[in-house]
Design an enzyme around this catalytic site. Structure first.
Site, PDB file in Angstrom:
ATOM      1  CB  SER A 234      46.762  63.971 -70.748  1.00 15.77           C
ATOM      2  OG  SER A 234      47.139  63.278 -71.028  1.00 15.77           O
ATOM      3  CG  HIS A 264      50.150  65.926 -73.632  1.00 19.06           C
ATOM      4  ND1 HIS A 264      50.295  64.653 -74.657  1.00 19.06           N
ATOM      5  CD2 HIS A 264      49.390  65.278 -72.855  1.00 19.06           C
ATOM      6  CE1 HIS A 264      49.864  63.544 -73.726  1.00 19.06           C
ATOM      7  NE2 HIS A 264      49.674  64.213 -72.260  1.00 19.06           N
ATOM      8  CG  HIS A 310      56.274  59.329 -78.597  1.00 21.73           C
ATOM      9  ND1 HIS A 310      56.672  58.800 -77.509  1.00 21.73           N
ATOM     10  CD2 HIS A 310      55.530  59.663 -78.245  1.00 21.73           C
ATOM     11  CE1 HIS A 310      55.062  59.184 -76.859  1.00 21.73           C
ATOM     12  NE2 HIS A 310      53.996  59.539 -78.113  1.00 21.73           N
ATOM     13  NE  ARG A 319      49.075  56.737 -80.463  1.00 19.85           N
ATOM     14  CZ  ARG A 319      49.126  57.975 -80.028  1.00 19.85           C
ATOM     15  NH1 ARG A 319      48.564  57.830 -79.310  1.00 19.85           N
ATOM     16  NH2 ARG A 319      50.423  57.895 -79.745  1.00 19.85           N
ATOM     17  CG  ASP A 365      49.735  64.560 -82.531  1.00 18.82           C
ATOM     18  OD1 ASP A 365      48.663  64.141 -82.414  1.00 18.82           O
ATOM     19  OD2 ASP A 365      50.289  65.705 -81.250  1.00 18.82           O
TER      20      ASP A 365
HETATM   21  N1  CMX Z   1      62.685  68.395 -83.693  1.00 16.51           N
HETATM   22  C1  CMX Z   1      62.736  69.771 -83.380  1.00 16.51           C
HETATM   23  N2  CMX Z   1      63.728  69.192 -82.430  1.00 16.51           N
HETATM   24  C2  CMX Z   1      63.083  67.877 -81.542  1.00 16.51           C
HETATM   25  C3  CMX Z   1      62.042  67.429 -82.089  1.00 16.51           C
HETATM   26  C4  CMX Z   1      61.424  67.940 -83.287  1.00 16.51           C
HETATM   27  N3  CMX Z   1      60.392  66.752 -83.767  1.00 16.51           N
HETATM   28  N4  CMX Z   1      61.865  66.294 -81.800  1.00 16.51           N
HETATM   29  C5  CMX Z   1      62.714  66.265 -80.558  1.00 16.51           C
HETATM   30  N5  CMX Z   1      63.871  67.603 -80.418  1.00 16.51           N
HETATM   31  C6  CMX Z   1      64.099  67.729 -79.328  1.00 16.51           C
HETATM   32  C7  CMX Z   1      64.220  68.267 -78.636  1.00 16.51           C
HETATM   33  O1  CMX Z   1      63.922  69.945 -78.205  1.00 16.51           O
HETATM   34  C8  CMX Z   1      65.347  68.327 -77.607  1.00 16.51           C
HETATM   35  O2  CMX Z   1      65.825  69.729 -77.951  1.00 16.51           O
HETATM   36  P1  CMX Z   1      66.858  70.171 -76.313  1.00 16.51           P
HETATM   37  O3  CMX Z   1      67.328  69.321 -75.834  1.00 16.51           O
HETATM   38  O4  CMX Z   1      67.203  71.062 -77.368  1.00 16.51           O
HETATM   39  O5  CMX Z   1      65.488  70.948 -75.314  1.00 16.51           O
HETATM   40  C9  CMX Z   1      65.806  67.302 -78.108  1.00 16.51           C
HETATM   41  O6  CMX Z   1      65.239  67.045 -79.971  1.00 16.51           O
HETATM   42  C10 CMX Z   1      65.970  65.863 -77.290  1.00 16.51           C
HETATM   43  O7  CMX Z   1      64.612  65.647 -77.001  1.00 16.51           O
HETATM   44  P2  CMX Z   1      63.736  64.046 -76.463  1.00 16.51           P
HETATM   45  O8  CMX Z   1      65.001  63.685 -75.758  1.00 16.51           O
HETATM   46  O9  CMX Z   1      63.899  63.436 -78.751  1.00 16.51           O
HETATM   47  O10 CMX Z   1      62.390  64.280 -77.143  1.00 16.51           O
HETATM   48  P3  CMX Z   1      61.213  64.432 -75.478  1.00 16.51           P
HETATM   49  O11 CMX Z   1      61.209  63.038 -74.901  1.00 16.51           O
HETATM   50  O12 CMX Z   1      62.315  65.592 -74.838  1.00 16.51           O
HETATM   51  O13 CMX Z   1      60.788  65.299 -76.496  1.00 16.51           O
HETATM   52  C11 CMX Z   1      58.643  65.728 -78.062  1.00 16.51           C
HETATM   53  C12 CMX Z   1      59.190  64.805 -77.037  1.00 16.51           C
HETATM   54  C13 CMX Z   1      57.448  64.943 -78.559  1.00 16.51           C
HETATM   55  C14 CMX Z   1      57.658  66.153 -76.540  1.00 16.51           C
HETATM   56  C15 CMX Z   1      59.731  66.203 -78.749  1.00 16.51           C
HETATM   57  O14 CMX Z   1      59.440  65.309 -80.151  1.00 16.51           O
HETATM   58  C16 CMX Z   1      58.519  67.202 -79.425  1.00 16.51           C
HETATM   59  O15 CMX Z   1      58.844  68.692 -79.267  1.00 16.51           O
HETATM   60  N6  CMX Z   1      57.858  66.821 -81.223  1.00 16.51           N
HETATM   61  C17 CMX Z   1      57.626  68.018 -81.870  1.00 16.51           C
HETATM   62  C18 CMX Z   1      56.122  68.002 -81.171  1.00 16.51           C
HETATM   63  C19 CMX Z   1      54.625  67.353 -81.794  1.00 16.51           C
HETATM   64  O16 CMX Z   1      54.928  66.323 -82.248  1.00 16.51           O
HETATM   65  N7  CMX Z   1      54.368  66.574 -80.190  1.00 16.51           N
HETATM   66  C20 CMX Z   1      53.564  65.545 -80.506  1.00 16.51           C
HETATM   67  C21 CMX Z   1      53.730  64.798 -79.333  1.00 16.51           C
HETATM   68  C22 CMX Z   1      52.582  63.028 -79.345  1.00 16.51           C
HETATM   69  C23 CMX Z   1      51.893  63.534 -77.935  1.00 16.51           C
HETATM   70  O17 CMX Z   1      51.973  63.830 -77.260  1.00 16.51           O
HETATM   71  O18 CMX Z   1      50.745  62.459 -77.809  1.00 16.51           O
END
Ligand code: CMX
Length: 426
Positions: A234, A264, A310, A319, A365
Site C-alpha cells: 500500500s 496484505h 511476515h 504490534r 493481524d
Molecule cells: N502459513 C503457511 N505458509 C506460510 C506462512 C504461513 N503463515 N508464511 C509464509 N508461508 C510460506 C509462503 O506462502 C511461501 O510459500 P511458497 O514459497 O510455497 O509460496 C514460503 O512460506 C516463504 O514465504 P516467506 O518468504 O516466509 O514469506 P513472504 O514474504 O513470501 O510472505 C506473508 C509474507 C505475510 C504474505 C506470508 O507470511 C503469509 O502469507 N502469511 C499469512 C497471511 C498474513 O498473515 N498476512 C498478513 C501480513 C501482514 C501485513 O501485510 O501487514
C-alpha cells in the site's frame, strides 16, 4: 496557517538542501547488490527506496521516527500523524491545534461522497466502497488546482499537506458510514465535537461502548497500523502514484486498493475466520494440542496460517504484543481472545518445522480481530477499512515528505526473462 504547516515550513528547506547535497556528493556510491532471486522474488529486501517516516528492522519491528512502537501505544493517532510528518511528537498546544484543524475540516466533507456510496450496491466490498469514495473526492484536490495554475516545485508539499489533512479529517466519517450502511446498522451518526479523531471514529461506528474501552481499542488500533515503512504494497503503491504528481486522493485511493489484497491488509479478515473455524470445530476454545493439529492440517491442505509470517519481520510483531496486552487487560476470559493466546503458544512451533517459512511469528493481524469481535464488531469484511483509516496517516505523511524534498518520478527498469537468463549464463 496551522501549527503543523508552520513547523514543516521551517524544517523543509533544510531537509531538502541536506538531501540534495548528500545525493550530489555520494550519488555514485554502490550500496548493495541485486540478485536474480530478488528480481523474481517481488524485489524482496531490495534497499532501493527512501522512507523517513518509519523503518521496520526485521529483529525489532516498527520504529516511527526513531521511537519503537511499543513506546507509542498510549499516544493518540493524531500525535502519531504529527510525529510521522515532523519527526518529533507534538506538544500539548500543537496537538490541540492539529485536532482543531481536523475537526474544522471534517465539517466540510462534501455531501456527494455519501451520494457516491449510496449509488453503490450495499454488498460491494467495504474496501471497494472506501477507495471509491476517496477517489470521488479528488474533485476537491488543492494540489491539482495549484498545479494547474503553475505552482513552484518547492511549494508542492503545501497543497499535498492540505489534501492529506482533508482526507484524514474525512476518512472516519466516510468509513463509519460504510459500516452502518453495509451492515444495516441504522442512520449515519453525527460526529461528537468533544471527541478526538480515533474516539470520534469509534463513536460514529455506533458500537455500544459503556466502558469506553472500544474507543480505547480504536485509538490503539489506529496508532499501531499507522505506518510500516515504504516498501509494503500500500505504501509503495501510494508513493509510486504520487511520484507522477498525482494528488493525494489518487495516490491514497491507489494505496488502499493494494491494502485490499489478501496477502496484505485483507489478511486481518481471514485471521479471525481461522480462529473461529477452530472454535466451531472443537466446540469452544480449543486445547493447545487441538490447535497444533489444526494448524498442521491447514498447512497440509496447502493453505497459509493467517496472522503468522511476515515479508520483513523475523520476530513477534510488537504490534501483536500491544493488542495481546490490551486483550489481557480488557477481556482475559473472552473465549476468542483465549484461543488467540493459545494459538500464539503453539503455532510458531508448528511453522518452525516448515523450512521455507522465514518468519514463524505472529504479525499484527493475529490479535486485532478477536478484540473487535469481543466488542461486537463481527463483520470481518469491514476490518481492512479500519486498517485503511489508520494507514492513511502513513501514506499521507510519506506523500508530504516526498513532495517536500522533491523526490522524482519512480521508474525502475524491467527486463525480459531472457535477459536475466543471459546474465546468469555469463
Ligand atoms: N502459513 C503457511 N505458509 C506460510 C506462512 C504461513 N503463515 N508464511 C509464509 N508461508 C510460506 C509462503 O506462502 C511461501 O510459500 P511458497 O514459497 O510455497 O509460496 C514460503 O512460506 C516463504 O514465504 P516467506 O518468504 O516466509 O514469506 P513472504 O514474504 O513470501 O510472505 C506473508 C509474507 C505475510 C504474505 C506470508 O507470511 C503469509 O502469507 N502469511 C499469512 C497471511 C498474513 O498473515 N498476512 C498478513 C501480513 C501482514 C501485513 O501485510 O501487514
Amino acid at each position: 496557517m496551522s501549527m503543523l504547516e508552520k513547523v514543516l515550513q521551517k524544517q523543509i528547506p533544510e531537509m531538502r538542501n541536506d538531501i540534495k547535497a548528500f545525493v550530489k556528493e555520494h550519488g555514485a556510491k554502490v550500496i548493495g547488490e541485486l540478485t536474480i532471486g530478488a528480481a523474481f522474488g517481488g524485489m524482496r529486501g531490495l534497499k532501493a527506496m527512501v522512507c523517513d517516516t518509519s523503518e521496520v528492522p526485521p529483529d525489532k519491528g516498527l520504529i516511527i521516527r526513531g521511537i519503537p512502537i511499543a513506546q507509542l501505544t498510549s499516544k493518540l493517532p493524531e500525535e502519531i500523524f504529527w510525529l510521522l510528518c515532523v519527526g518529533t511528537l507534538p506538544n500539548a498546544e500543537e496537538l490541540k491545534d492539529l485536532q482543531a484543524d481536523l475537526k474544522a475540516r471534517a465539517k466540510k466533507l462534501p455531501k456527494y461522497a455519501f451520494d457516491v456510496l449510496d449509488a453503490m450496491p450495499k454488498d460491494s466490498h467495504p474496501m471497494c466502497q472506501l477507495d471509491t469514495a476517496i477517489l470521488a473526492l479528488e474533485r476537491e484536490s488543492a494540489f491539482r488546482a495549484n498545479y494547474t495554475e503553475g505552482m513552484k516545485k518547492d511549494d508542492y508539499w503545501v497543497p499535498m499537506l492540505e489534501d492529506s489533512l482533508n482526507i484524514m479529517a474525512w476518512m472516519p466519517e466516510i468509513a463509519a458510514y460504510i459500516y452502518r450502511k453495509s451492515f444495516n446498522k441504522g442512520p449515519r451518526i453525527p460526529a461528537d465535537p468533544n471527541l478526538d479523531w480515533g474516539g470520534n471514529y469509534a463513536h460514529m461506528l455506533g458500537i455500544p461502548d459503556p466502558t469506553g474501552e472500544f474507543k480505547n481499542l480504536m485509538r490503539l488500533y489506529l496508532t499501531l497500523h499507522s505506518d510500516h515503512e515504504g516498501g509494503n504494497v500500500s505504501a509503495h503503491t501510494c508513493h509510486c502514484v504520487g511520484s507522477a504528481l498525482s494528488d493525494a486522493y489518487y495516490s491514497v485511493s491507489a494505496g488502499l486498493n493494494g491494502l485490499a489484497g489478501p496477502l496484505h491488509g485483507l489478511a486481518n479478515q481471514e485471521c479471525l475466520g481461522w480462529i473461529l473455524e477452530t472454535m466451531e470445530k472443537f466446540g469452544g476454545a480449543p486445547t493447545e494440542e487441538q490447535l497444533a493439529k489444526y494448524a498442521q492440517d491447514t498447512l497440509n491442505s496447502g493453505k497459509v496460517v493467517p496472522g503468522y509470517g511476515h515479508a520483513v519481520l523475523r520476530i513477534t510483531d510488537p504490534r501483536f504484543d500491544a493488542f495481546h496486552a490490551f486483550g489481557a487487560k480488557v477481556c482475559p476470559d473472552d473465549p476468542t481472545y483465549k484461543t488467540v493466546a493459545r494459538v500464539f503458544k503453539v503455532v510458531p512451533e508448528v511453522l518452525k518445522q516448515v523450512q521455507k517459512i522465514k518468519d514463524p511469528w505472529p504479525n499484527v493481524d493475529a490479535a486485532s480481530g478477536c478484540l473487535l469481535y469481543h466488542f461486537g464488531m463481527k463483520e470481518f469484511s469491514y476490518y481492512t477499512v479500519l486498517f485503511s483509516v489508520s494507514r492513511t496517516m502513513g501514506m499521507a505523511s510519506q506523500l508530504v515528505v516526498a513532495r517536500a524534498w522533491g523526490e522524482p518520478i519512480e521508474r525502475p527498469k524491467s527486463m525480459p526473462t531472457a535477459w536475466f537468463k543471459a546474465q546468469a549464463a555469463k
